[in-house]
Scaffold this motif. Structure first.
Motif, PDB file in Angstrom:
ATOM      1  N   THR A 119      86.722  21.561  13.828  1.00  0.00           N
ATOM      2  CA  THR A 119      85.930  20.915  12.785  1.00  0.00           C
ATOM      3  C   THR A 119      84.922  19.978  13.427  1.00  0.00           C
ATOM      4  O   THR A 119      85.074  19.582  14.587  1.00  0.00           O
ATOM      5  CB  THR A 119      86.855  20.138  11.823  1.00  0.00           C
ATOM      6  OG1 THR A 119      86.092  19.620  10.739  1.00  0.00           O
ATOM      7  CG2 THR A 119      87.547  18.986  12.536  1.00  0.00           C
ATOM      8  N   TRP A 120      83.877  19.622  12.662  1.00  0.00           N
ATOM      9  CA  TRP A 120      82.904  18.658  13.160  1.00  0.00           C
ATOM     10  C   TRP A 120      82.564  17.692  12.033  1.00  0.00           C
ATOM     11  O   TRP A 120      82.226  18.115  10.928  1.00  0.00           O
ATOM     12  CB  TRP A 120      81.644  19.334  13.693  1.00  0.00           C
ATOM     13  CG  TRP A 120      80.717  18.305  14.256  1.00  0.00           C
ATOM     14  CD1 TRP A 120      79.577  17.820  13.699  1.00  0.00           C
ATOM     15  CD2 TRP A 120      80.913  17.569  15.460  1.00  0.00           C
ATOM     16  NE1 TRP A 120      79.043  16.827  14.475  1.00  0.00           N
ATOM     17  CE2 TRP A 120      79.842  16.641  15.569  1.00  0.00           C
ATOM     18  CE3 TRP A 120      81.897  17.573  16.448  1.00  0.00           C
ATOM     19  CZ2 TRP A 120      79.726  15.753  16.630  1.00  0.00           C
ATOM     20  CZ3 TRP A 120      81.782  16.689  17.508  1.00  0.00           C
ATOM     21  CH2 TRP A 120      80.695  15.799  17.600  1.00  0.00           C
ATOM     22  N   PRO A 121      82.611  16.369  12.269  1.00  0.00           N
ATOM     23  CA  PRO A 121      82.574  15.401  11.167  1.00  0.00           C
ATOM     24  C   PRO A 121      81.212  14.848  10.764  1.00  0.00           C
ATOM     25  O   PRO A 121      81.166  13.872  10.013  1.00  0.00           O
ATOM     26  CB  PRO A 121      83.448  14.267  11.720  1.00  0.00           C
ATOM     27  CG  PRO A 121      83.166  14.293  13.192  1.00  0.00           C
ATOM     28  CD  PRO A 121      82.985  15.746  13.536  1.00  0.00           C
ATOM     29  N   THR A 122      80.094  15.429  11.199  1.00  0.00           N
ATOM     30  CA  THR A 122      78.792  14.861  10.807  1.00  0.00           C
ATOM     31  C   THR A 122      77.871  15.871  10.139  1.00  0.00           C
ATOM     32  O   THR A 122      76.691  15.583   9.932  1.00  0.00           O
ATOM     33  CB  THR A 122      78.040  14.284  12.031  1.00  0.00           C
ATOM     34  OG1 THR A 122      77.561  15.356  12.861  1.00  0.00           O
ATOM     35  CG2 THR A 122      78.913  13.352  12.842  1.00  0.00           C
ATOM     36  N   THR A 123      78.374  17.035   9.783  1.00  0.00           N
ATOM     37  CA  THR A 123      77.472  18.087   9.302  1.00  0.00           C
ATOM     38  C   THR A 123      76.850  17.781   7.945  1.00  0.00           C
ATOM     39  O   THR A 123      75.921  18.463   7.523  1.00  0.00           O
ATOM     40  CB  THR A 123      78.202  19.440   9.232  1.00  0.00           C
ATOM     41  OG1 THR A 123      79.418  19.283   8.493  1.00  0.00           O
ATOM     42  CG2 THR A 123      78.535  19.940  10.627  1.00  0.00           C
ATOM     43  N   GLY A 124      77.353  16.761   7.252  1.00  0.00           N
ATOM     44  CA  GLY A 124      76.696  16.346   6.012  1.00  0.00           C
ATOM     45  C   GLY A 124      75.343  15.711   6.262  1.00  0.00           C
ATOM     46  O   GLY A 124      74.515  15.613   5.344  1.00  0.00           O
ATOM     47  N   SER A 125      75.096  15.287   7.494  1.00  0.00           N
ATOM     48  CA  SER A 125      73.809  14.705   7.872  1.00  0.00           C
ATOM     49  C   SER A 125      73.141  15.602   8.899  1.00  0.00           C
ATOM     50  O   SER A 125      73.532  15.620  10.073  1.00  0.00           O
ATOM     51  CB  SER A 125      73.998  13.303   8.453  1.00  0.00           C
ATOM     52  OG  SER A 125      72.807  12.858   9.068  1.00  0.00           O
ATOM     53  N   GLU A 126      72.139  16.334   8.468  1.00  0.00           N
ATOM     54  CA  GLU A 126      71.416  17.205   9.395  1.00  0.00           C
ATOM     55  C   GLU A 126      70.726  16.381  10.484  1.00  0.00           C
ATOM     56  O   GLU A 126      70.694  16.769  11.652  1.00  0.00           O
ATOM     57  CB  GLU A 126      70.382  18.038   8.628  1.00  0.00           C
ATOM     58  CG  GLU A 126      69.650  19.045   9.490  1.00  0.00           C
ATOM     59  CD  GLU A 126      68.683  19.910   8.690  1.00  0.00           C
ATOM     60  OE1 GLU A 126      67.838  20.581   9.321  1.00  0.00           O
ATOM     61  OE2 GLU A 126      68.780  19.907   7.444  1.00  0.00           O
ATOM     62  N   ALA A 127      70.185  15.204  10.110  1.00  0.00           N
ATOM     63  CA  ALA A 127      69.461  14.373  11.076  1.00  0.00           C
ATOM     64  C   ALA A 127      70.401  13.844  12.161  1.00  0.00           C
ATOM     65  O   ALA A 127      70.068  13.880  13.358  1.00  0.00           O
ATOM     66  CB  ALA A 127      68.773  13.215  10.361  1.00  0.00           C
ATOM     67  N   LEU A 128      71.580  13.331  11.767  1.00  0.00           N
ATOM     68  CA  LEU A 128      72.513  12.797  12.756  1.00  0.00           C
ATOM     69  C   LEU A 128      73.050  13.914  13.645  1.00  0.00           C
ATOM     70  O   LEU A 128      73.155  13.751  14.867  1.00  0.00           O
ATOM     71  CB  LEU A 128      73.672  12.074  12.069  1.00  0.00           C
ATOM     72  CG  LEU A 128      74.763  11.547  13.012  1.00  0.00           C
ATOM     73  CD1 LEU A 128      74.199  10.542  14.012  1.00  0.00           C
ATOM     74  CD2 LEU A 128      75.913  10.928  12.225  1.00  0.00           C
TER      75      LEU A 128
END
Length: 654
Positions: free
Chosen positions: A584-593
């Motif tokens: 899993t990867w925990p930042t995919t809700g933010s494309e910019a980050l």
């Protein structure tokens, strides 16, 4: 980009929970009892699709505010925060938590080390005087004409001061290559004290403070570096000085190390201060005789998780399993007591243990569990408390009922510290990384990869660790390991010299020449600092560039789950490495980050993050990265990539 295991690919049958035969045997044996383990709970508890992408903000109580992962640009939190800020805050707080965990471990070791120097803690001693003097030199402590206790006392005070340092830089940062140190200075991310960086990161990520996701991540980097080059490195160094620097030794791994006719005690957690004393107490003649009076032949210790790795490295104590086997060990019915301290200990253990005779004994005032028996450990009375704990387990032997101990156990060689690798490759009169560098240059070894991290029931237990490592060594890549990943490969037989049959021709030649396995066990998760030191030594040895970012190396955590993994990954990325996470990867809700971490970091730190849940694709990504580094260094020699389908992997089983 998928961030959680899709419904149709979640493990359903017992055989799909784990590729570890001992684990599946016990799950099948106990299936009629409907015992609740992490494997069953992972099927019942659905991951929150918003939280999984880092798109949920709980940093104040006007919310929680949730952002639609499919349309994050269309929503703002009550305070006006966008998903980039929220995702960065969540990611950064994971770094802070992971740093706090490892560095609090380091602080406790430093406190005990200082007390040992002052002769205030019976049972502890200074064992490695060579390493004591080397570390003293790093801290500017004079050694000539002084006793080891005098040196250790001044060194202990300086190490303890590192955690609360308000200005300047973490002392051991100077072990990094000069070019890397200058980059950190230019970016203003060179860390001060661990405590200051954790506190500042928590402050910045509070509501209404830092609202620039890139600026948040700069402090995230500073905090992670304080862990890797500060708290964790201090923990590893001082543990080696007190308990002995690991050297290669042979031991065994998996649940088959439990014994039907002995008192079985599992030591689980992360801090070796108690574990070292438990090893000593388990050999006390009075306690051994007591065990025999209770009908047992003796006392059998086995490790679990990273405390297990610590006593494995130094004493050859067998390791019962990794993170997802802590409950499985209880299901065997053969464990008298599981002794736990901190980190990665499941709250479900006492409830499960009630179904058997096993006692769950907590020992740390920071980590109590409802339903467990608590025997508080203090280094000032370590010997007597350890005896009390062992006696409690021995007395419990008569309550044992039916048992089922799997036959599965595998030999392994552990204890590959930085010093050991230096010695093994160079010899006693020319100890250096020169042979490693030369074999990377001539192409026998294509590169070096650290495969580390946890287990995660959202994917098949151990599968990705094993598939990735087999493919890497099959392509002439030397693998170094820590933590639960190391235990996975130990159980599979990849940590014995005979495992060279699974390695590529070039790597096999090198391993055969020095008699080492193609997969090296380097310690617990706090010992990832050993890998930082090894990379720095490779640079210092020469001919492979002037920075860690020039080396054909990478790091990955195929089955990660802990915030500690985030902190570790961040300090490796900030040190110039490619770091790949699976599951899993925990930042995919933010494309910019995500773009910032995956792409822009390459320009900033010459290292970057990547996410790939498929082990074969992860191997491809890593091999491509290593080839690019080799090409830049001018040492790329064309080699066809060896691909491993399921049939090939089965054929490689040792």
């Amino acid at each position: 980009m998928s961030t959680i295991v899709k419904e149709e690919t979640k493990p359903k049958g017992i055989k799909e929970h784990s590729v570890c035969p001992a684990t599946t045997e016990i799950l099948e044996y106990t299936s009629a009892g409907n015992y609740d383990t992490a494997f069953q709970r992972a099927l019942k508890v659905k991951p929150c699709p918003i939280g999984a992408t880092g798109s949920c903000c709980k940093h104040c109580y006007m919310g929680p505010c949730r952002f639609n992962p499919k349309k994050p640009e269309e929503s703002l939190g009550v305070c006006g925060a966008d998903v980039n800020t929220v995702s960065a805050r969540n990611f950064a707080r994971a770094i802070a938590a992971g740093t706090a965990a490892h560095s609090d471990h380091g602080r406790e070791v430093a406190r005990t080390f200082l007390a040992t120097a002052c002769k205030k803690v019976p049972g502890y001693e200074i064992k490695d005087e060579v390493k004591l003097k080397a570390l003293a030199n790093d801290f500017g402590v004079k050694t000539e004409g002084r006793s080891k206790e005098e040196i250790a006392e001044e060194l202990g005070l300086k190490c303890l001061a590192e955690f609360s340092k308000q200005e300047g830089e973490v002392t051991l940062l100077k072990r990094a290559p000069q070019r890397r140190q200058q980059l950190w200075k230019d970016l203003d991310v060179a860390p001060r004290g661990v405590d200051r960086e954790v506190v500042e990161l928590m402050h910045r990520t509070a509501m209404g403070v830092d609202q620039d996701y890139k600026n948040i991540m700069l402090q995230g980097t500073r905090c992670a570096l304080a862990d890797g080059w500060g708290g964790s490195m201090i923990a590893t160094e001082l543990q080696d000085i007190m308990f002995g620097t690991p050297i290669p030794l042979r031991a065994q791994a998996n649940l088959g190390v439990l014994k039907k006719d002995e008192v079985n005690i599992i030591i689980h957690g992360h801090e070796p201060l108690l574990a070292e004393m438990l090893v000593r107490a388990s050999r006390d003649p009075e306690l051994v005789n007591l065990a025999k009076q209770k009908g047992a032949r003796g006392i059998n210790l086995a490790g679990m998780c990273c405390t297990g790795n610590e006593i494995l490295l130094r004493h050859g104590i067998p390791i019962g399993g990794n993170f997802l086997q802590q409950e499985i060990a209880i299901l065997t019915g053969a464990v008298e007591a599981m002794i736990v301290d901190v980190q990665c200990v499941m709250q479900a253990l006492p409830s499960l243990a009630k179904c058997f005779h096993t006692k769950i004994i907590t020992t740390n005032p920071k980590a109590k569990i409802p339903g467990a028996e608590h025997i508080e450990f203090s280094e000032h009375d370590a010997v007597n408390i350890s005896k009390k704990i062992i006696m409690t387990a021995v007395e419990n032997y008569t309550r044992r009922g039916e048992t089922r101990i799997p036959a599965n156990k595998m030999d392994l060689i552990a204890g590959f510290s930085h010093e050991t690798i230096n010695y093994m490759l160079g010899g006693s009169f020319r100890a250096s990384y020169r042979p490693l560098n030369d074999n990377i240059i001539n192409g026998r070894i294509r590169g070096v990869v650290g495969v580390v991290g946890c287990n995660n029931p959202r994917t098949t237990h151990d599968k990705n660790h094993l598939n990735l490592v087999k493919e890497l060594i099959g392509n002439d890549i030397l693998v170094v390991q820590t933590g639960c990943s190391a235990i996975a490969c130990a159980k599979e037989g990849l940590m014995i010299p005979e495992a060279v049959s699974a390695a590529g021709k070039g790597l096999r030649e090198v391993c055969d020449a020095v008699g080492m396995p193609p997969v090296l066990h380097c310690g617990s998760c706090v010992d990832n600092s050993r890998i930082l030191v090894a990379c720095s030594e490779m640079v210092r040895e020469g001919d492979l560039g002037t920075d860690i970012s020039d080396l054909p190396v990478a790091g990955c955590a195929p089955e990660w789950m802990s915030e500690k993994a985030i902190a570790i990954g961040q300090y490796f990325v900030a040190s110039g490495a490619l770091v790949v996470f699976g599951t899993t990867w925990p930042t995919t809700g933010s494309e910019a980050l995500t773009n910032h971490l995956f792409k822009e970091y390459e320009q900033t730190y010459k290292g970057r993050w990547a996410f790939e849940p498929d082990a074969s694709k992860m191997a491809s990504l890593i091999i491509d990265h290593i080839n690019k580094k080799r090409e830049t260094l001018g040492i790329l020699k064309a080699k066809e990539r060896v691909l491993y389908d399921m049939e090939a992997r089965r054929a490689l089983e040792v």
